[in-house]
Design an enzyme around this catalytic site. Structure first.
Site, PDB file in Angstrom:
ATOM      1  CG  ASP A  39      -5.549 -11.594   5.625  1.00  0.00           C
ATOM      2  OD1 ASP A  39      -4.548 -10.575   4.716  1.00  0.00           O
ATOM      3  OD2 ASP A  39      -6.353 -11.618   4.924  1.00  0.00           O
ATOM      4  CB  SER A  40      -0.943 -13.677   7.000  1.00  0.00           C
ATOM      5  OG  SER A  40      -1.687 -14.161   6.229  1.00  0.00           O
ATOM      6  CB  ILE A  41      -2.106 -10.873   2.617  1.00  0.00           C
ATOM      7  CG1 ILE A  41      -2.919 -12.532   2.141  1.00  0.00           C
ATOM      8  CG2 ILE A  41      -1.382  -9.529   1.810  1.00  0.00           C
ATOM      9  CD1 ILE A  41      -3.866 -11.682   1.067  1.00  0.00           C
ATOM     10  CB  ILE A  42      -0.901  -5.698   4.813  1.00  0.00           C
ATOM     11  CG1 ILE A  42      -2.483  -6.019   5.488  1.00  0.00           C
ATOM     12  CG2 ILE A  42      -1.329  -6.486   3.503  1.00  0.00           C
ATOM     13  CD1 ILE A  42      -3.160  -4.738   4.850  1.00  0.00           C
ATOM     14  N   GLY A 104      -3.020 -11.472  11.276  1.00  0.00           N
ATOM     15  CA  GLY A 104      -2.619 -12.934  10.684  1.00  0.00           C
ATOM     16  C   GLY A 104      -3.000 -13.444  11.276  1.00  0.00           C
TER      17      GLY A 104
END
Length: 274
Positions: A39-42, A104
């Site tokens: 997801d948006s973390i990476i 994300g």
């Protein structure tokens, strides 16, 4: 501040550095490639290319502290954790170093990606399979098998499921209570890891959920006038992590030559104001 602290936590947990296309870990252990799902973390810009998505960050103030000070599609004012794990490259031979498929807004629950029109984990897996075939076509089956079996795979998911699909929108509350919802997430995560294994991947790190009840937007929604951390949501994260840990241990025992680890984030990763 929130994502910056999370970057530090992720990097400390993994103790990774990148140099000359090789990801190095303690005890001189190296990985020839880094392959990312989640997801948006990476996510480093996938959603810039997703038509009709509701989850974008290609506008100011995103990117203000990144190189050039312009938005890049990263859900941050600067870098995201994946930037600290490797250096972006653009040559065909760089396929050997791995690929980032993260989008994300996605999650283990199929509804999570559907609600905001982003790339689901099954779709990310299909993209990976095309990448694998591309590797075989360009570099041969032997080289491809080496890259996949020795490369490091990271899966970062579940936060959007718990924070958004279950609590913020309530989209799953009529179907599941928290124990049954976390059961479903863990079984989906397990199936995803098995599919990665069947695709030739062997070294897999799976991130658990941070204490999501301390995320600023959930504290605003459910934390009262003092915007305190929401214990019910934090307990959901802990329950998911506990079940996921047990399931990954089972996978380690049942999948020959597989090494599947659970990575956890600390409360500091979620408690900071944006």
């Amino acid at each position: 501040m929130e994502l910056q602290r999370m970057v530090l936590v992720v990097c400390c947990v993994l103790s990774l550095s990148a140099a000359e296309g090789v990801i190095k870990l303690p005890d001189n252990e190296t990985f020839p490639a880094l392959i990312l799902f989640g997801d948006s973390i990476i996510d480093t810009g996938t959603n810039n290319y997703v038509a009709n998505t509701l989850v974008t960050c290609d506008f100011p103030p995103y990117g203000r502290d990144f190189m050039g000070g312009t938005p890049t599609g990263r859900f941050s004012n600067g870098k995201v954790p994946s930037d600290f794990l490797g250096t972006p490259r653009s040559q065909p031979s760089d396929l050997l170093n791995g690929v980032n498929f993260a989008s994300g807004g996605t999650g283990y629950d199929p509804l999570t990606a559907h609600l905001v029109s982003v790339v689901s984990l099954p779709e990310q897996l299909e993209q990976f399979k095309k990448y694998s075939e591309n590797l075989k076509g360009n570099f041969g089956e032997s080289k491809t098998n080496f890259i996949l079996s020795k490369g490091l795979v990271l899966v970062v998911s579940s936060s959007n499921d718990i924070a958004n699909t279950y609590f913020a929108t309530g989209a799953r509350k009529l179907q599941y209570d928290i124990p049954s919802y976390t059961d479903m997430l863990v079984q989906t995560a397990s199936s995803f890891v098995k599919e990665l294994y069947e695709s030739g991947l062997r070294r897999i790190g799976v991130f658990g959920a941070p204490p999501l009840g301390c995320l600023p937007f959930l504290r605003t929604l459910f934390g009262g006038l003092q915007r305190i951390c929401v214990e019910e949501i934090n307990m959901a994260s802990k329950l998911f992590n506990s079940k996921l840990s047990s399931e990954l241990q089972n996978l380690n025992q049942s999948l020959p030559q597989a090494k599947v680890d659970l990575k956890l984030m600390t409360e500091d990763a979620a408690a900071q104001e944006p």
